[in-house]
Design a protein around this motif. Sequence first.
Motif, PDB file in Angstrom:
ATOM      1  N   VAL A   1       0.880  -1.183   0.000  1.00  0.00           N
ATOM      2  CA  VAL A   1       0.000   0.000   0.000  1.00  0.00           C
ATOM      3  C   VAL A   1       0.912   1.226   0.000  1.00  0.00           C
ATOM      4  CG1 VAL A   1      -1.709   1.338   1.282  1.00  0.00           C
ATOM      5  CG2 VAL A   1      -1.865  -1.166   1.220  1.00  0.00           C
ATOM      6  N   TYR A   2       0.739   2.081  -0.971  1.00  0.00           N
ATOM      7  CA  TYR A   2       1.539   3.310  -1.049  1.00  0.00           C
ATOM      8  C   TYR A   2       0.867   4.420  -0.259  1.00  0.00           C
ATOM      9  CZ  TYR A   2       3.613   0.874  -5.031  1.00  0.00           C
ATOM     10  OH  TYR A   2       4.225  -0.049  -5.836  1.00  0.00           O
ATOM     11  N   VAL A   3       1.693   5.241   0.393  1.00  0.00           N
ATOM     12  CA  VAL A   3       1.127   6.383   1.124  1.00  0.00           C
ATOM     13  C   VAL A   3       1.662   7.693   0.548  1.00  0.00           C
ATOM     14  CG1 VAL A   3       0.543   5.296   3.314  1.00  0.00           C
ATOM     15  CG2 VAL A   3       2.892   6.026   2.901  1.00  0.00           C
ATOM     16  N   ARG A   4       0.810   8.679   0.475  1.00  0.00           N
ATOM     17  CA  ARG A   4       1.169  10.031   0.008  1.00  0.00           C
ATOM     18  C   ARG A   4       0.825  11.010   1.120  1.00  0.00           C
ATOM     19  NH1 ARG A   4       2.999   7.095  -3.980  1.00  0.00           N
ATOM     20  NH2 ARG A   4       1.715   6.795  -5.810  1.00  0.00           N
ATOM     21  N   GLY A   5       1.763  11.856   1.462  1.00  0.00           N
ATOM     22  CA  GLY A   5       1.492  12.862   2.494  1.00  0.00           C
ATOM     23  C   GLY A   5       0.841  14.084   1.871  1.00  0.00           C
ATOM     24  N   LEU A   6      -0.380  14.363   2.308  1.00  0.00           N
ATOM     25  CA  LEU A   6      -1.167  15.449   1.714  1.00  0.00           C
ATOM     26  C   LEU A   6      -0.972  16.742   2.498  1.00  0.00           C
ATOM     27  CD1 LEU A   6      -3.426  16.116  -0.387  1.00  0.00           C
ATOM     28  CD2 LEU A   6      -5.082  15.407   1.353  1.00  0.00           C
ATOM     29  N   ILE A   7      -0.554  17.790   1.793  1.00  0.00           N
ATOM     30  CA  ILE A   7      -0.382  19.101   2.427  1.00  0.00           C
ATOM     31  C   ILE A   7      -1.407  20.054   1.811  1.00  0.00           C
ATOM     32  CG2 ILE A   7       1.234  20.986   2.911  1.00  0.00           C
ATOM     33  CD1 ILE A   7       3.539  18.933   2.427  1.00  0.00           C
ATOM     34  N   GLU A   8      -2.436  20.393   2.594  1.00  0.00           N
ATOM     35  CA  GLU A   8      -3.518  21.255   2.102  1.00  0.00           C
ATOM     36  C   GLU A   8      -3.108  22.692   2.402  1.00  0.00           C
ATOM     37  OE1 GLU A   8      -7.014  17.950   2.962  1.00  0.00           O
ATOM     38  OE2 GLU A   8      -6.351  19.261   4.579  1.00  0.00           O
TER      39      GLU A   8
ATOM     40  N   PHE B   1       4.926  13.828  -1.628  1.00  0.00           N
ATOM     41  CA  PHE B   1       4.153  14.909  -1.046  1.00  0.00           C
ATOM     42  C   PHE B   1       3.160  15.412  -2.072  1.00  0.00           C
ATOM     43  CE2 PHE B   1       8.384  15.093   1.006  1.00  0.00           C
ATOM     44  CZ  PHE B   1       7.960  14.599   2.234  1.00  0.00           C
ATOM     45  N   VAL B   2       1.922  15.530  -1.647  1.00  0.00           N
ATOM     46  CA  VAL B   2       0.881  16.076  -2.516  1.00  0.00           C
ATOM     47  C   VAL B   2       0.565  17.480  -2.029  1.00  0.00           C
ATOM     48  CG1 VAL B   2      -1.454  15.799  -3.411  1.00  0.00           C
ATOM     49  CG2 VAL B   2      -0.112  13.771  -2.814  1.00  0.00           C
TER      50      VAL B   2
ATOM     51  N   VAL C   1      -3.705   2.729  -2.431  1.00  0.00           N
ATOM     52  CA  VAL C   1      -3.020   3.963  -2.033  1.00  0.00           C
ATOM     53  C   VAL C   1      -3.813   4.624  -0.905  1.00  0.00           C
ATOM     54  CG1 VAL C   1      -2.311   6.287  -2.788  1.00  0.00           C
ATOM     55  CG2 VAL C   1      -2.145   4.359  -4.383  1.00  0.00           C
ATOM     56  N   LEU C   2      -3.088   5.264   0.035  1.00  0.00           N
ATOM     57  CA  LEU C   2      -3.724   6.078   1.072  1.00  0.00           C
ATOM     58  C   LEU C   2      -3.054   7.442   1.086  1.00  0.00           C
ATOM     59  CD1 LEU C   2      -3.860   3.382   3.881  1.00  0.00           C
ATOM     60  CD2 LEU C   2      -5.857   4.414   2.771  1.00  0.00           C
ATOM     61  N   MET C   3      -3.829   8.459   1.395  1.00  0.00           N
ATOM     62  CA  MET C   3      -3.288   9.818   1.355  1.00  0.00           C
ATOM     63  C   MET C   3      -3.536  10.557   2.663  1.00  0.00           C
ATOM     64  SD  MET C   3      -4.411  10.598  -2.575  1.00  0.00           S
ATOM     65  CE  MET C   3      -3.687  12.200  -2.572  1.00  0.00           C
ATOM     66  N   PRO C   4      -2.817  10.195   3.709  1.00  0.00           N
ATOM     67  CA  PRO C   4      -3.022  10.872   4.994  1.00  0.00           C
ATOM     68  C   PRO C   4      -2.573  12.322   4.961  1.00  0.00           C
ATOM     69  CG  PRO C   4      -1.149   9.392   5.115  1.00  0.00           C
ATOM     70  CD  PRO C   4      -1.804   9.140   3.796  1.00  0.00           C
ATOM     71  N   ASN C   5      -3.135  13.080   5.895  1.00  0.00           N
ATOM     72  CA  ASN C   5      -2.940  14.506   5.958  1.00  0.00           C
ATOM     73  C   ASN C   5      -1.675  14.877   6.721  1.00  0.00           C
ATOM     74  OD1 ASN C   5      -3.528  17.263   6.317  1.00  0.00           O
ATOM     75  ND2 ASN C   5      -5.688  16.763   6.078  1.00  0.00           N
ATOM     76  N   LEU C   6      -0.865  15.771   6.126  1.00  0.00           N
ATOM     77  CA  LEU C   6       0.331  16.286   6.814  1.00  0.00           C
ATOM     78  C   LEU C   6       0.178  17.757   7.188  1.00  0.00           C
ATOM     79  CD1 LEU C   6       3.374  14.937   4.713  1.00  0.00           C
ATOM     80  CD2 LEU C   6       2.574  14.123   6.939  1.00  0.00           C
TER      81      LEU C   6
ATOM     82  N   GLU D   1      -6.105  15.023  14.495  1.00  0.00           N
ATOM     83  CA  GLU D   1      -4.940  14.177  14.732  1.00  0.00           C
ATOM     84  C   GLU D   1      -3.663  14.776  14.167  1.00  0.00           C
ATOM     85  OE1 GLU D   1      -7.892  12.984  13.964  1.00  0.00           O
ATOM     86  OE2 GLU D   1      -8.278  11.654  15.665  1.00  0.00           O
ATOM     87  N   GLU D   2      -2.590  14.637  14.927  1.00  0.00           N
ATOM     88  CA  GLU D   2      -1.271  15.010  14.409  1.00  0.00           C
ATOM     89  C   GLU D   2      -0.881  14.028  13.293  1.00  0.00           C
ATOM     90  OE1 GLU D   2       0.570  17.552  15.039  1.00  0.00           O
ATOM     91  OE2 GLU D   2      -0.474  18.371  16.786  1.00  0.00           O
ATOM     92  N   SER D   3       0.043  14.452  12.447  1.00  0.00           N
ATOM     93  CA  SER D   3       0.461  13.603  11.324  1.00  0.00           C
ATOM     94  C   SER D   3       0.938  12.242  11.801  1.00  0.00           C
ATOM     95  CB  SER D   3       1.574  14.289  10.540  1.00  0.00           C
ATOM     96  OG  SER D   3       1.137  15.561  10.135  1.00  0.00           O
ATOM     97  N   ALA D   4       1.695  12.235  12.894  1.00  0.00           N
ATOM     98  CA  ALA D   4       2.231  10.967  13.395  1.00  0.00           C
ATOM     99  C   ALA D   4       1.103  10.048  13.859  1.00  0.00           C
ATOM    100  CB  ALA D   4       3.206  11.226  14.539  1.00  0.00           C
ATOM    101  N   GLN D   5       0.053  10.652  14.434  1.00  0.00           N
ATOM    102  CA  GLN D   5      -1.088   9.840  14.882  1.00  0.00           C
ATOM    103  C   GLN D   5      -1.796   9.198  13.692  1.00  0.00           C
ATOM    104  OE1 GLN D   5      -2.953  13.103  17.164  1.00  0.00           O
ATOM    105  NE2 GLN D   5      -3.017  11.686  18.890  1.00  0.00           N
ATOM    106  N   CYS D   6      -1.991   9.973  12.638  1.00  0.00           N
ATOM    107  CA  CYS D   6      -2.633   9.425  11.444  1.00  0.00           C
ATOM    108  C   CYS D   6      -1.794   8.299  10.853  1.00  0.00           C
ATOM    109  CB  CYS D   6      -2.836  10.502  10.378  1.00  0.00           C
ATOM    110  SG  CYS D   6      -4.306  11.497  10.641  1.00  0.00           S
ATOM    111  N   LYS D   7      -0.493   8.505  10.880  1.00  0.00           N
ATOM    112  CA  LYS D   7       0.372   7.473  10.321  1.00  0.00           C
ATOM    113  C   LYS D   7       0.214   6.165  11.092  1.00  0.00           C
ATOM    114  CE  LYS D   7       4.840   5.825   9.565  1.00  0.00           C
ATOM    115  NZ  LYS D   7       6.144   5.657  10.174  1.00  0.00           N
ATOM    116  N   ASN D   8       0.220   6.247  12.417  1.00  0.00           N
ATOM    117  CA  ASN D   8       0.077   5.040  13.235  1.00  0.00           C
ATOM    118  C   ASN D   8      -1.305   4.414  13.080  1.00  0.00           C
ATOM    119  OD1 ASN D   8       2.673   5.352  14.205  1.00  0.00           O
ATOM    120  ND2 ASN D   8       2.019   6.545  15.990  1.00  0.00           N
ATOM    121  N   CYS D   9      -2.303   5.267  13.053  1.00  0.00           N
ATOM    122  CA  CYS D   9      -3.678   4.797  12.890  1.00  0.00           C
ATOM    123  C   CYS D   9      -3.815   4.046  11.566  1.00  0.00           C
ATOM    124  CB  CYS D   9      -4.626   5.991  12.937  1.00  0.00           C
ATOM    125  SG  CYS D   9      -6.299   5.670  12.379  1.00  0.00           S
TER     126      CYS D   9
END
Length: 351
Positions: A55-62, A108-109, A296-301, A321-329
């Motif tokens: 599963v690929y992850v992309r860090g989303l920066i809004e 990074f998105v 793919v998952l795109m958690p929020n950074l 949630e902090e970025s690290a929390q989302c990553k662990n979740c």
Amino acid sequence: MRLNNVRYLIGELEKKRDLPDSELAELIAETGEEEQEFLFERARAVREREYGTDVYVRGLIEFSNICRNDCYYCGIRKSNEKAERYRLTPEEILACAREGYGLGFRTFVLQSGEDAWFTGERMEGIIRSIREEFPDCAVTLSVGERTKEDYLRWHKAGADRYLLRHETADGEHYRRLHPAVMSLAERKECLYMLREIGYQVGAGFMVGSPGQTVDNLVADLRFLQDLRPHMIGIGPFLSHRDTPFAGEADGSLSRTLTMLGILRLMFPEVLLPATTALGTIAADGRERGLMAGANVLMPNLSPVRIREKYDLYDNKICTGEESAQCKNCLALRVESTGYHIVTARGDSRVK
Ligand code: 5AD
Ligand code: FES
């Protein structure tokens, strides 16, 4: 009879990666719970053949919710005076990427509304500084419709990928979702331009947006066959309280999952995210997306203090949630499906 016919169509779709319009429509409309089990089993088989269990992850920066557009479905549309506007500075954007890099993200998105402050030149500067500090990372842009000149310039500066959902491939339906100054033709032109320039391109659409018919969804599939994007982002439409679509019904979880399964069979090599909207409509929506063919998952950074403000639809998850929390979740959620997060850049297998 019907059950068997749907099963038959699923088998045919896997083999031929295509079906006539009427049969695609039948699949979309008639796939029930039992048939879904079979559809998702075949979709997972194809996904595992192409991408294994990764599963690929992309860090989303809004990075800005300021938008010149007025899409009827979107909570950050310019007419929404209740939206609290924000814009991160280039230095703040870089700080998000730095945090993400430390957490293991290698893509990074950069996503925003259509915010004119970010001129071609300013965006170029941001792209260059990320590429310079993190040369092993992919930079994905998701900043809407821009000129060819901007697209070229950013690609030269090191942006690899571009996400721009077409939203619907039917002209009449597009007009139902957008003000008259926006056009499907221009949206499509941007997508073809991006692909020609050499970006890995992501298109996509909402499932269950107001007025959407099964035939509209078939048109979406046909358009995607023509564009051949590297990624396809879909999620259920979710109403936002301060938009013209406030009273409209949300899209369906089940139909979104069916569309994911169909997309995986039609486009075996494509990257398919289990989106935040899917995780919002159901607590286990993203896991179910992965089980239906997504990879793919795109958690929020984004910094937590602005997260609630990137408010596209009601009840968006992960705003506290902090970025690290989302990553662990996410890691826990992915493990529960039997798949595994990898840190690789995760380029699309679509050529
Ligand atoms: N519900 C679901 N998805 C939405 N998007 C925007 N508004 C909504 C909504 N109300 C999606 C659009 C856009 C992406 C960034 O978010 O498809 O392209
Ligand atoms: Fe953000 Fe679970 S992914 S809290």
